[in-house]
Design a protein around this motif. Sequence first.
Motif, PDB file in Angstrom:
ATOM      1  N   GLY A  12       0.929  -1.109   0.155  1.00 35.57           N
ATOM      2  CA  GLY A  12       0.067   0.135  -0.012  1.00 35.57           C
ATOM      3  C   GLY A  12       0.756   1.297   0.068  1.00 35.57           C
ATOM      4  O   GLY A  12       2.241   1.146   0.032  1.00 35.57           O
ATOM      5  N   TRP A  13       0.258   2.344   0.188  1.00 28.96           N
ATOM      6  CA  TRP A  13       1.064   3.834   0.088  1.00 28.96           C
ATOM      7  C   TRP A  13       1.853   3.944   1.349  1.00 28.96           C
ATOM      8  O   TRP A  13       2.837   4.757   1.431  1.00 28.96           O
ATOM      9  CB  TRP A  13       0.166   4.776  -0.262  1.00 28.96           C
ATOM     10  N   ARG A  14       1.734   3.120   2.489  1.00 31.14           N
ATOM     11  CA  ARG A  14       2.346   3.153   3.756  1.00 31.14           C
ATOM     12  C   ARG A  14       2.319   1.790   4.184  1.00 31.14           C
ATOM     13  O   ARG A  14       1.636   0.928   4.106  1.00 31.14           O
ATOM     14  CB  ARG A  14       1.729   4.245   4.851  1.00 31.14           C
ATOM     15  N   GLU A  15       3.415   1.484   4.917  1.00 28.81           N
ATOM     16  CA  GLU A  15       3.709   0.124   5.562  1.00 28.81           C
ATOM     17  C   GLU A  15       4.850   0.223   6.385  1.00 28.81           C
ATOM     18  O   GLU A  15       5.385   1.095   6.674  1.00 28.81           O
ATOM     19  CB  GLU A  15       4.655  -0.906   4.248  1.00 28.81           C
ATOM     20  N   LEU A  16       4.578  -0.840   7.434  1.00 31.20           N
ATOM     21  CA  LEU A  16       5.575  -1.126   8.449  1.00 31.20           C
ATOM     22  C   LEU A  16       6.771  -1.883   7.950  1.00 31.20           C
ATOM     23  O   LEU A  16       6.686  -2.780   7.165  1.00 31.20           O
ATOM     24  CB  LEU A  16       5.022  -1.559   9.827  1.00 31.20           C
ATOM     25  N   VAL A  17       8.154  -1.214   7.948  1.00 33.63           N
ATOM     26  CA  VAL A  17       9.362  -1.880   7.489  1.00 33.63           C
ATOM     27  C   VAL A  17      10.396  -2.235   8.559  1.00 33.63           C
ATOM     28  O   VAL A  17      10.171  -1.654   9.715  1.00 33.63           O
ATOM     29  CB  VAL A  17       9.935  -1.009   6.183  1.00 33.63           C
ATOM     30  N   HIS A  18      11.232  -3.056   8.179  1.00 29.01           N
ATOM     31  CA  HIS A  18      12.080  -3.280   9.332  1.00 29.01           C
ATOM     32  C   HIS A  18      13.613  -3.346   8.729  1.00 29.01           C
ATOM     33  O   HIS A  18      13.951  -3.600   7.513  1.00 29.01           O
ATOM     34  CB  HIS A  18      11.913  -4.799   9.577  1.00 29.01           C
ATOM     35  N   ARG A 130      10.705  -4.755  -9.394  1.00 30.80           N
ATOM     36  CA  ARG A 130      10.799  -6.072  -9.692  1.00 30.80           C
ATOM     37  C   ARG A 130      10.734  -6.987  -7.934  1.00 30.80           C
ATOM     38  O   ARG A 130      10.843  -8.098  -8.220  1.00 30.80           O
ATOM     39  CB  ARG A 130      12.237  -6.450 -10.194  1.00 30.80           C
ATOM     40  N   ARG A 131      10.202  -6.247  -6.944  1.00 31.94           N
ATOM     41  CA  ARG A 131      10.140  -7.174  -6.107  1.00 31.94           C
ATOM     42  C   ARG A 131       8.315  -6.673  -5.623  1.00 31.94           C
ATOM     43  O   ARG A 131       8.064  -7.617  -5.027  1.00 31.94           O
ATOM     44  CB  ARG A 131      10.724  -6.420  -4.762  1.00 31.94           C
ATOM     45  N   PHE A 132       7.726  -5.574  -5.794  1.00 30.86           N
ATOM     46  CA  PHE A 132       6.552  -5.231  -5.509  1.00 30.86           C
ATOM     47  C   PHE A 132       5.804  -4.548  -6.338  1.00 30.86           C
ATOM     48  O   PHE A 132       6.263  -3.938  -7.299  1.00 30.86           O
ATOM     49  CB  PHE A 132       6.687  -4.070  -4.350  1.00 30.86           C
ATOM     50  N   VAL A 133       4.516  -4.479  -6.237  1.00 34.04           N
ATOM     51  CA  VAL A 133       3.603  -3.742  -7.105  1.00 34.04           C
ATOM     52  C   VAL A 133       2.836  -2.858  -6.015  1.00 34.04           C
ATOM     53  O   VAL A 133       2.515  -3.410  -4.844  1.00 34.04           O
ATOM     54  CB  VAL A 133       2.448  -4.586  -7.799  1.00 34.04           C
ATOM     55  N   VAL A 134       2.513  -1.491  -6.427  1.00 35.58           N
ATOM     56  CA  VAL A 134       2.004  -0.584  -5.554  1.00 35.58           C
ATOM     57  C   VAL A 134       0.580  -0.472  -5.670  1.00 35.58           C
ATOM     58  O   VAL A 134       0.280  -0.125  -6.775  1.00 35.58           O
ATOM     59  CB  VAL A 134       2.722   0.684  -5.542  1.00 35.58           C
ATOM     60  N   ASP A 135      -0.068  -0.580  -4.717  1.00 35.11           N
ATOM     61  CA  ASP A 135      -1.673  -0.163  -4.829  1.00 35.11           C
ATOM     62  C   ASP A 135      -1.912   1.068  -3.839  1.00 35.11           C
ATOM     63  O   ASP A 135      -1.970   1.049  -2.648  1.00 35.11           O
ATOM     64  CB  ASP A 135      -2.692  -1.483  -4.431  1.00 35.11           C
TER      65      ASP A 135
END
Length: 154
Positions: A12-18, A130-135
């Motif tokens: 999504g347009w925002r995510e929690l990352v590590h 090449r890793r994700f698609v963004v919605d």
Amino acid sequence: MNKKYKELPVVGWRELVHLPELGLHAVPAKIDTGARTSSLHGEVIEEFERDGEKYVRFAVDFDQQHVRQVCEAVHVDVRGITSSNGKTQYRYVIKTPLTIGGVEFRAEISLADRSDMKFPMLIGRSSLRRRFVVDSGYSWLQTPELDPVKGHKP
């Protein structure tokens, strides 16, 4: 839609990352396909060498939690990066593992003063490619503990 894109995880347009090697977990990040390079709010403390490699020590402040995390990472480069306001800033660039959902990869991340920004981290298109698609209509799609539609805990 091309079949290979259907196989990529959707963010999504925002995510929690590590950032596990930096000891940073559940960092709120804005997904920004308009930015080439990912960036992290960090204040550079010093450059140093270890085993012949250049490193940078920097502090990441989480003002809402009143926490300062001091991190060390391999210092890849100092680059001129043009921000959204059109001004070029010279920033330290580090390379470190980044995890979004179940995908972990090494990412180049610039250290920037993001204290005026809502998100301490921005994920640019070089990390997404090449890793994700963004919605962009959703948030937290790779953050299972948060409601993907409303963006808060169910």
